[in-house]
Structure formats: structure tokens, C-alpha cells
Motif scaffolding. Structure first.
Motif, PDB file in Angstrom:
ATOM      1  N   ASN A  30       0.743  -1.350   0.021  1.00  0.00           N
ATOM      2  CA  ASN A  30      -0.223  -0.061  -0.187  1.00  0.00           C
ATOM      3  C   ASN A  30       0.852   1.239   0.125  1.00  0.00           C
ATOM      4  O   ASN A  30       0.653   2.330  -0.569  1.00  0.00           O
ATOM      5  CB  ASN A  30      -0.812  -0.050   1.234  1.00  0.00           C
ATOM      6  CG  ASN A  30      -2.283  -0.869   1.085  1.00  0.00           C
ATOM      7  OD1 ASN A  30      -3.057  -0.416   0.471  1.00  0.00           O
ATOM      8  ND2 ASN A  30      -1.916  -1.955   1.416  1.00  0.00           N
ATOM      9  N   VAL A  72      -6.063  -5.180   6.139  1.00  0.00           N
ATOM     10  CA  VAL A  72      -6.811  -4.639   5.316  1.00  0.00           C
ATOM     11  C   VAL A  72      -7.719  -3.705   5.670  1.00  0.00           C
ATOM     12  O   VAL A  72      -7.887  -2.509   5.323  1.00  0.00           O
ATOM     13  CB  VAL A  72      -7.558  -5.846   4.600  1.00  0.00           C
ATOM     14  CG1 VAL A  72      -8.741  -5.379   3.772  1.00  0.00           C
ATOM     15  CG2 VAL A  72      -6.763  -6.800   3.847  1.00  0.00           C
ATOM     16  N   ILE A  73      -8.258  -3.884   7.108  1.00  0.00           N
ATOM     17  CA  ILE A  73      -9.036  -2.890   7.732  1.00  0.00           C
ATOM     18  C   ILE A  73      -8.316  -1.547   7.923  1.00  0.00           C
ATOM     19  O   ILE A  73      -8.576  -0.562   7.712  1.00  0.00           O
ATOM     20  CB  ILE A  73      -9.526  -3.531   9.046  1.00  0.00           C
ATOM     21  CG1 ILE A  73     -10.647  -4.491   8.883  1.00  0.00           C
ATOM     22  CG2 ILE A  73     -10.156  -2.241   9.781  1.00  0.00           C
ATOM     23  CD1 ILE A  73     -10.858  -5.246  10.185  1.00  0.00           C
ATOM     24  N   CYS A  74      -6.992  -1.508   8.482  1.00  0.00           N
ATOM     25  CA  CYS A  74      -6.245  -0.554   8.732  1.00  0.00           C
ATOM     26  C   CYS A  74      -5.857   0.275   7.379  1.00  0.00           C
ATOM     27  O   CYS A  74      -5.935   1.613   7.336  1.00  0.00           O
ATOM     28  CB  CYS A  74      -5.045  -0.977   9.414  1.00  0.00           C
ATOM     29  SG  CYS A  74      -4.935  -1.659  11.041  1.00  0.00           S
ATOM     30  N   CYS A  75      -5.483  -0.615   6.472  1.00  0.00           N
ATOM     31  CA  CYS A  75      -5.206   0.063   4.983  1.00  0.00           C
ATOM     32  C   CYS A  75      -6.463   1.004   4.583  1.00  0.00           C
ATOM     33  O   CYS A  75      -6.306   1.922   3.800  1.00  0.00           O
ATOM     34  CB  CYS A  75      -4.550  -0.853   4.300  1.00  0.00           C
ATOM     35  SG  CYS A  75      -2.752  -1.208   4.594  1.00  0.00           S
ATOM     36  N   THR A  76      -7.587   0.268   4.586  1.00  0.00           N
ATOM     37  CA  THR A  76      -8.832   0.949   4.146  1.00  0.00           C
ATOM     38  C   THR A  76      -8.992   2.150   4.885  1.00  0.00           C
ATOM     39  O   THR A  76      -9.505   3.304   4.151  1.00  0.00           O
ATOM     40  CB  THR A  76     -10.103  -0.250   4.455  1.00  0.00           C
ATOM     41  OG1 THR A  76      -9.654  -1.196   3.950  1.00  0.00           O
ATOM     42  CG2 THR A  76     -11.426   0.384   3.951  1.00  0.00           C
ATOM     43  N   ALA A  77      -8.868   2.233   6.190  1.00  0.00           N
ATOM     44  CA  ALA A  77      -9.169   3.535   6.986  1.00  0.00           C
ATOM     45  C   ALA A  77      -7.937   4.607   6.566  1.00  0.00           C
ATOM     46  O   ALA A  77      -8.325   5.805   6.380  1.00  0.00           O
ATOM     47  CB  ALA A  77      -9.004   3.155   8.504  1.00  0.00           C
ATOM     48  N   ARG A  92      -6.680  -9.787   7.525  1.00  0.00           N
ATOM     49  CA  ARG A  92      -7.915  -8.939   7.582  1.00  0.00           C
ATOM     50  C   ARG A  92      -7.763  -7.731   8.468  1.00  0.00           C
ATOM     51  O   ARG A  92      -8.287  -6.672   8.150  1.00  0.00           O
ATOM     52  CB  ARG A  92      -8.919  -9.776   8.215  1.00  0.00           C
ATOM     53  CG  ARG A  92      -8.713 -10.124   9.681  1.00  0.00           C
ATOM     54  CD  ARG A  92     -10.121 -11.298  10.109  1.00  0.00           C
ATOM     55  NE  ARG A  92      -9.853 -11.524  11.502  1.00  0.00           N
ATOM     56  CZ  ARG A  92      -9.468 -12.762  11.663  1.00  0.00           C
ATOM     57  NH1 ARG A  92      -8.881 -13.650  10.813  1.00  0.00           N
ATOM     58  NH2 ARG A  92      -9.435 -13.149  12.945  1.00  0.00           N
ATOM     59  N   TRP A 117      -6.759   4.722   3.469  1.00  0.00           N
ATOM     60  CA  TRP A 117      -6.962   5.262   2.132  1.00  0.00           C
ATOM     61  C   TRP A 117      -8.049   6.319   2.294  1.00  0.00           C
ATOM     62  O   TRP A 117      -8.115   7.356   1.401  1.00  0.00           O
ATOM     63  CB  TRP A 117      -7.031   4.085   1.150  1.00  0.00           C
ATOM     64  CG  TRP A 117      -6.134   3.326   0.764  1.00  0.00           C
ATOM     65  CD1 TRP A 117      -5.710   2.100   0.800  1.00  0.00           C
ATOM     66  CD2 TRP A 117      -5.134   3.836  -0.383  1.00  0.00           C
ATOM     67  NE1 TRP A 117      -4.676   1.883   0.127  1.00  0.00           N
ATOM     68  CE2 TRP A 117      -4.272   2.965  -0.534  1.00  0.00           C
ATOM     69  CE3 TRP A 117      -4.906   5.107  -0.768  1.00  0.00           C
ATOM     70  CZ2 TRP A 117      -3.224   3.250  -1.268  1.00  0.00           C
ATOM     71  CZ3 TRP A 117      -4.069   5.426  -1.522  1.00  0.00           C
ATOM     72  CH2 TRP A 117      -3.109   4.459  -1.911  1.00  0.00           C
ATOM     73  N   ILE A 118      -8.906   6.122   2.984  1.00  0.00           N
ATOM     74  CA  ILE A 118      -9.970   6.858   3.250  1.00  0.00           C
ATOM     75  C   ILE A 118      -9.702   8.434   3.739  1.00  0.00           C
ATOM     76  O   ILE A 118      -9.832   9.452   3.467  1.00  0.00           O
ATOM     77  CB  ILE A 118     -11.166   6.255   4.085  1.00  0.00           C
ATOM     78  CG1 ILE A 118     -11.890   5.392   3.438  1.00  0.00           C
ATOM     79  CG2 ILE A 118     -12.153   7.532   4.430  1.00  0.00           C
ATOM     80  CD1 ILE A 118     -12.794   4.458   4.429  1.00  0.00           C
TER      81      ILE A 118
END
Length: 279
Positions: A66, A136-141, A133, A143-144
Motif C-alpha cells: 500500500n 486490510v482494515i487498517c489500510c482501508t481506513a 484482515r 486510504w479513506i
């Protein structure tokens, strides 16, 4: 952050000032060009290696993946600033994509530092949050937050408020720098402590691994200082003087670009793709 608007007042006259401004703008274009031409293929290669599974694999290198994607956005931002010289309509994309460098890079670097901190200082907690998982949660936050930063940065720069813009990236750099410095210093202290009393070959292998990890974290710590301290100083100089001082800002920008290549080089070294360093 990458704002070439200069508000100097010089008693020597406008001719010397114009020559100086043109020269500095030329240097900026060179810096943007090098960052984009070198960064785009380098980070693309790192992404390809991680996705392919070379080196540490996708799961363990997910934060690095990422970060490299975010660095591609930062290199694209440099390319857009170069194209802006000939295509003025590129300014919207150029200003908007600054969020990848201002927020995205330090945020993903923070995630990597926190992961190393947990792995060394709190291994039990690290094993609990090791599955993909959670990454993924940390990277999603992340990116937001990064995309929100791109939008905020675009609105601030279109309002032509350089003080608010300086506060915007300076405070973020201070926050991310503090988190990373705490995690890295804690890891360095833990690595300097002696482990359990193995003997012989096991002890030597453990010490060798500790030395390699110590040197890696030390390089990362120095890199963090080079990235954020000059840019933060430049930001506060802008706040105090109400103008971008190119003589201070340009070296900070250059260091910001160059230090961005440290992480991909370290990854390529670990993956065995840099034979000259591996030897």
C-alpha cells in the motif's frame, strides 16, 4: 506543499528577483522530473514483486504494498506539476494529488512502524493482530483518510491560503513523526537488550539477526528524520513569514523526494534484487 508561488520583496530590483525565481523554478522542475521518472518504475517494480510473492509475500508485505501504491500517486503528482508548465488545466489534479505525499506516505509508514513495534516489543499482541484482515482494515481506513486529505488540500490551495496549507501539512508531519520516532526508538532499545542465554551457533545466528534488524530500524529512523524535519521547519517558516521561502523550502522538498526511495531500496535489498548491495 509543492507550491511555487513566491512572495519575495527584494531591494536589489525585480531583474535579479525574476532571474532567481526562474532558476529556482527550473530546479523544482528537475526535482519533480527525477522523482517521477525514477519513482514510477521503482515503485511499480516493488508492487509487482509483492503481488508476485517474491521476498516477504503479500500478507507480510501488505503495508509495504500500500505504501508503494501511495508512492506511485506521489510520483504522479510530481509528473502533473511538470506537465502543468505546458497544460495549465492539470493544476486541479496536481493540487489534489498532493495528499498522497502529505498524508498517505507518512500514514502507511506509521502503520509499518507500529507493526514492527508490536512484533518486537509486544509479540503476543502482534500474533493476535497478525492475520491479513486486520491489515486490510487498517489500510482501508488509511486510504479513506488519504483521499480526504487530497480533497482538503485541493480546497485549501484553491482558497490561496498558504498559512492554512502550511499548518495543514506541518501538524500532520509532527504527529506522524512523533508516532514513528516513538515506535522506532522503542524497537531500537528492545533490540539492544540481550536475549535468552542460548549458546554456540544459535546465539550467533540470533545476534546476527538482531544486528540486521537493528541496522534496518536505524536506517528507517534516520530516513524518517530526513523526510519530516526539514519539511516541518519549512512549514513553520512559512507560517512565521507569511510566504514560501524557496531557499528553505526547495532543499526540504529535495530531501523529501530522495528519502522516499529508501523504503523501496530496502525492500529490493531484502528480496535479493540488488546484487551489488547483497554482495
Amino acid at each position: 506543499m509543492y507550491n511555487s508561488t513566491e512572495n519575495y520583496t527584494t531591494p536589489e530590483g525585480s531583474t535579479n528577483f525574476t532571474t532567481y525565481s526562474v532558476r529556482m523554478r527550473t530546479f523544482e522542475l528537475y526535482a519533480f522530473s527525477i522523482n517521477s521518472l525514477v519513482g514510477l518504475p521503482t515503485h511499480s517494480y516493488v508492487i509487482w514483486l509483492i503481488v508476485k510473492g517474491t521476498g516477504t509475500g503479500v500478507a507480510s508485505g501488505f503495508f509495504n504494498l500500500n505504501l508503494s501504491v501511495c508512492e506511485l500517486g506521489s510520483c504522479l503528482n510530481s509528473l502533473l506539476f511538470v506537465l502543468f508548465e505546458w497544460y495549465p488545466f492539470m493544476i486541479i489534479l496536481a493540487l489534489g494529488t498532493q495528499g498522497f505525499g502529505i498524508t498517505g506516505r507518512p500514514l502507511f509508514q506509521c502503520l509499518m512502524c507500529v507493526e514492527r513495534y508490536l512484533a518486537v516489543v509486544h509479540p503476543v499482541t502482534f500474533l493476535k493482530f497478525k492475520p491479513l484482515r486486520y491489515r486490510v482494515i487498517c489500510c482501508t481506513a488509511a486510504w479513506i483518510i488519504t483521499l480526504g486529505s487530497c480533497l482538503c488540500n485541493l480546497m485549501i490551495l484553491f482558497s490561496d491560503n498558504i498559512i492554512l496549507h502550511a499548518w495543514f501539512f506541518s501538524l500532520q508531519f509532527i504527529l506522524f513523526f512523533s508516532i514513528q520516532l516513538f515506535c522506532l526508538s522503542a524497537v531500537l532499545r528492545a533490540l539492544k537488550q540481550s536475549g535468552p542465554g542460548e549458546r554456540g551457533r544459535e546465539r550467533q545466528e540470533e545476534n546476527h539477526m538482531k544486528r540486521r534488524a537493528f541496522h534496518l530500524i536505524l536506517i528507517t529512523t534516520v530516513n524518517v528524520v530526513i523526510i519530516y524535519v526539514p519539511m516541518t521547519i519549512s512549514g513553520f517558516c512559512t507560517i512565521m513569514t507569511n510566504q514560501y521561502i524557496t531557499a528553505i523550502w526547495f532543499p526540504a522538498l529535495l530531501l523529501f523526494f530522495l528519502a522516499g526511495f529508501v523504503q523501496p531500496v530496502l525492500y529490493l535489498h531484502r528480496a535479493g534484487k540488488l546484487s551489488c548491495l547483497c554482495s
